[in-house]
Design a protein around this motif. Structure first.
Motif, PDB file in Angstrom:
ATOM      1  N   MET A  35      46.223 -28.962  -8.165  1.00 52.24           N
ATOM      2  CA  MET A  35      45.468 -29.861  -9.038  1.00 52.24           C
ATOM      3  C   MET A  35      45.856 -31.322  -8.777  1.00 52.24           C
ATOM      4  O   MET A  35      44.986 -32.190  -8.681  1.00 52.24           O
ATOM      5  CB  MET A  35      45.730 -29.503 -10.495  1.00 52.24           C
ATOM      6  CG  MET A  35      45.012 -30.397 -11.485  1.00 52.24           C
ATOM      7  SD  MET A  35      45.502 -30.080 -13.175  1.00 52.24           S
ATOM      8  CE  MET A  35      47.174 -30.686 -13.177  1.00 52.24           C
ATOM      9  N   TYR A  36      47.159 -31.589  -8.655  1.00 56.88           N
ATOM     10  CA  TYR A  36      47.607 -32.959  -8.394  1.00 56.88           C
ATOM     11  C   TYR A  36      47.134 -33.444  -7.024  1.00 56.88           C
ATOM     12  O   TYR A  36      46.761 -34.602  -6.873  1.00 56.88           O
ATOM     13  CB  TYR A  36      49.130 -33.063  -8.471  1.00 56.88           C
ATOM     14  CG  TYR A  36      49.641 -33.290  -9.867  1.00 56.88           C
ATOM     15  CD1 TYR A  36      49.758 -34.570 -10.389  1.00 56.88           C
ATOM     16  CD2 TYR A  36      50.008 -32.220 -10.670  1.00 56.88           C
ATOM     17  CE1 TYR A  36      50.233 -34.795 -11.659  1.00 56.88           C
ATOM     18  CE2 TYR A  36      50.481 -32.421 -11.954  1.00 56.88           C
ATOM     19  CZ  TYR A  36      50.586 -33.714 -12.447  1.00 56.88           C
ATOM     20  OH  TYR A  36      51.048 -33.918 -13.723  1.00 56.88           O
ATOM     21  N   VAL A  37      47.161 -32.567  -6.040  1.00 55.73           N
ATOM     22  CA  VAL A  37      46.699 -32.957  -4.698  1.00 55.73           C
ATOM     23  C   VAL A  37      45.213 -33.286  -4.733  1.00 55.73           C
ATOM     24  O   VAL A  37      44.771 -34.319  -4.216  1.00 55.73           O
ATOM     25  CB  VAL A  37      46.988 -31.839  -3.674  1.00 55.73           C
ATOM     26  CG1 VAL A  37      46.257 -32.089  -2.369  1.00 55.73           C
ATOM     27  CG2 VAL A  37      48.485 -31.729  -3.421  1.00 55.73           C
ATOM     28  N   LEU A  38      44.418 -32.431  -5.356  1.00 51.95           N
ATOM     29  CA  LEU A  38      42.973 -32.650  -5.379  1.00 51.95           C
ATOM     30  C   LEU A  38      42.560 -33.796  -6.292  1.00 51.95           C
ATOM     31  O   LEU A  38      41.435 -34.305  -6.174  1.00 51.95           O
ATOM     32  CB  LEU A  38      42.256 -31.360  -5.774  1.00 51.95           C
ATOM     33  CG  LEU A  38      42.345 -30.242  -4.727  1.00 51.95           C
ATOM     34  CD1 LEU A  38      41.740 -28.963  -5.263  1.00 51.95           C
ATOM     35  CD2 LEU A  38      41.678 -30.663  -3.430  1.00 51.95           C
ATOM     36  N   ALA A  39      43.440 -34.223  -7.191  1.00 53.64           N
ATOM     37  CA  ALA A  39      43.137 -35.370  -8.045  1.00 53.64           C
ATOM     38  C   ALA A  39      43.059 -36.659  -7.226  1.00 53.64           C
ATOM     39  O   ALA A  39      42.438 -37.632  -7.660  1.00 53.64           O
ATOM     40  CB  ALA A  39      44.184 -35.517  -9.139  1.00 53.64           C
ATOM     41  N   ASN A  40      43.669 -36.650  -6.044  1.00 57.07           N
ATOM     42  CA  ASN A  40      43.644 -37.832  -5.180  1.00 57.07           C
ATOM     43  C   ASN A  40      42.495 -37.815  -4.189  1.00 57.07           C
ATOM     44  O   ASN A  40      42.417 -38.683  -3.329  1.00 57.07           O
ATOM     45  CB  ASN A  40      44.969 -37.955  -4.420  1.00 57.07           C
ATOM     46  CG  ASN A  40      46.086 -38.413  -5.312  1.00 57.07           C
ATOM     47  OD1 ASN A  40      45.844 -39.108  -6.286  1.00 57.07           O
ATOM     48  ND2 ASN A  40      47.300 -38.013  -5.001  1.00 57.07           N
ATOM     49  N   GLY A  41      41.623 -36.833  -4.238  1.00 61.23           N
ATOM     50  CA  GLY A  41      40.479 -36.777  -3.341  1.00 61.23           C
ATOM     51  C   GLY A  41      40.506 -35.543  -2.464  1.00 61.23           C
ATOM     52  O   GLY A  41      41.341 -34.649  -2.627  1.00 61.23           O
ATOM     53  N   GLN A  46      44.869 -34.640   2.103  1.00 52.08           N
ATOM     54  CA  GLN A  46      44.923 -33.805   0.904  1.00 52.08           C
ATOM     55  C   GLN A  46      44.661 -32.338   1.244  1.00 52.08           C
ATOM     56  O   GLN A  46      45.284 -31.446   0.669  1.00 52.08           O
ATOM     57  CB  GLN A  46      43.923 -34.281  -0.157  1.00 52.08           C
ATOM     58  CG  GLN A  46      44.422 -35.411  -1.003  1.00 52.08           C
ATOM     59  CD  GLN A  46      44.342 -36.749  -0.295  1.00 52.08           C
ATOM     60  OE1 GLN A  46      43.515 -36.939   0.591  1.00 52.08           O
ATOM     61  NE2 GLN A  46      45.201 -37.674  -0.664  1.00 52.08           N
ATOM     62  N   MET A  47      43.770 -32.079   2.162  1.00 49.58           N
ATOM     63  CA  MET A  47      43.476 -30.691   2.548  1.00 49.58           C
ATOM     64  C   MET A  47      44.665 -30.069   3.279  1.00 49.58           C
ATOM     65  O   MET A  47      44.936 -28.872   3.124  1.00 49.58           O
ATOM     66  CB  MET A  47      42.213 -30.621   3.424  1.00 49.58           C
ATOM     67  CG  MET A  47      40.931 -30.953   2.688  1.00 49.58           C
ATOM     68  SD  MET A  47      40.603 -29.793   1.360  1.00 49.58           S
ATOM     69  CE  MET A  47      40.773 -30.831  -0.066  1.00 49.58           C
ATOM     70  N   ILE A  48      45.381 -30.865   4.057  1.00 47.95           N
ATOM     71  CA  ILE A  48      46.596 -30.362   4.722  1.00 47.95           C
ATOM     72  C   ILE A  48      47.652 -30.019   3.678  1.00 47.95           C
ATOM     73  O   ILE A  48      48.286 -28.961   3.740  1.00 47.95           O
ATOM     74  CB  ILE A  48      47.114 -31.392   5.752  1.00 47.95           C
ATOM     75  CG1 ILE A  48      46.141 -31.491   6.922  1.00 47.95           C
ATOM     76  CG2 ILE A  48      48.513 -31.015   6.240  1.00 47.95           C
ATOM     77  CD1 ILE A  48      46.417 -32.624   7.883  1.00 47.95           C
ATOM     78  N   LEU A  89      55.232 -34.418  -7.204  1.00 50.96           N
ATOM     79  CA  LEU A  89      55.844 -35.750  -7.291  1.00 50.96           C
ATOM     80  C   LEU A  89      55.167 -36.747  -6.357  1.00 50.96           C
ATOM     81  O   LEU A  89      54.899 -37.882  -6.742  1.00 50.96           O
ATOM     82  CB  LEU A  89      57.335 -35.668  -6.985  1.00 50.96           C
ATOM     83  CG  LEU A  89      58.185 -34.975  -8.037  1.00 50.96           C
ATOM     84  CD1 LEU A  89      59.612 -34.806  -7.527  1.00 50.96           C
ATOM     85  CD2 LEU A  89      58.166 -35.758  -9.336  1.00 50.96           C
ATOM     86  N   LEU A  90      54.890 -36.319  -5.143  1.00 47.68           N
ATOM     87  CA  LEU A  90      54.252 -37.206  -4.167  1.00 47.68           C
ATOM     88  C   LEU A  90      52.901 -37.684  -4.666  1.00 47.68           C
ATOM     89  O   LEU A  90      52.590 -38.866  -4.610  1.00 47.68           O
ATOM     90  CB  LEU A  90      54.090 -36.478  -2.828  1.00 47.68           C
ATOM     91  CG  LEU A  90      53.412 -37.244  -1.705  1.00 47.68           C
ATOM     92  CD1 LEU A  90      54.356 -38.329  -1.208  1.00 47.68           C
ATOM     93  CD2 LEU A  90      53.028 -36.310  -0.586  1.00 47.68           C
ATOM     94  N   ASN A  91      52.097 -36.789  -5.180  1.00 50.58           N
ATOM     95  CA  ASN A  91      50.749 -37.155  -5.594  1.00 50.58           C
ATOM     96  C   ASN A  91      50.713 -37.812  -6.970  1.00 50.58           C
ATOM     97  O   ASN A  91      49.754 -38.532  -7.273  1.00 50.58           O
ATOM     98  CB  ASN A  91      49.838 -35.925  -5.557  1.00 50.58           C
ATOM     99  CG  ASN A  91      49.498 -35.553  -4.140  1.00 50.58           C
ATOM    100  OD1 ASN A  91      48.718 -36.216  -3.492  1.00 50.58           O
ATOM    101  ND2 ASN A  91      50.125 -34.508  -3.629  1.00 50.58           N
TER     102      ASN A  91
END
Length: 95
Positions: A35-41, A46-48, A89-91
């Motif tokens: 969810m956090y990764v996909l919140a950034n686009g 992000q897909m990786i 944390l990263l995202n």
């Protein structure tokens, strides 16, 4: 005794319960990381990241279902947990 060895000994003694709780916990944590990764686009980076999270969670769950050695299962669960926390944390810091 190190923290790793102590935690593994507890996991090993209560393997069935620990493995069941690990499936639930790391799957939920992996979902939160996704969810956090996909919140950034939905760009290539992000897909990786999403692929890494999904593969880590799938490997951890598969190791439990395949009844691999307890040490392998424990290591994969720990890897999945640390990767999920890292990507959360990263995202969250990027936003």
């Amino acid at each position: 005794m190190t923290l790793y060895q102590t935690t593994f000994d507890i996991f090993n003694r209560n393997y069935m319960g620990s493995a069941a709780m690990a499936v639930i916990g790391q799957s939920c944590l992996g979902g939160a990381a996704a969810m956090y990764v996909l919140a950034n686009g939905t760009s290539i980076p992000q897909m990786i990241q999403l692929g890494i999270i999904v593969l880590a969670c799938v490997f951890a769950n598969t190791s439990i279902l395949a009844q691999m050695k307890h040490k392998v299962v424990f290591n994969l669960i720990m890897l999945s947990t640390f990767l999920s926390l890292f990507f959360i944390l990263l995202n969250s810091l990027i936003l």
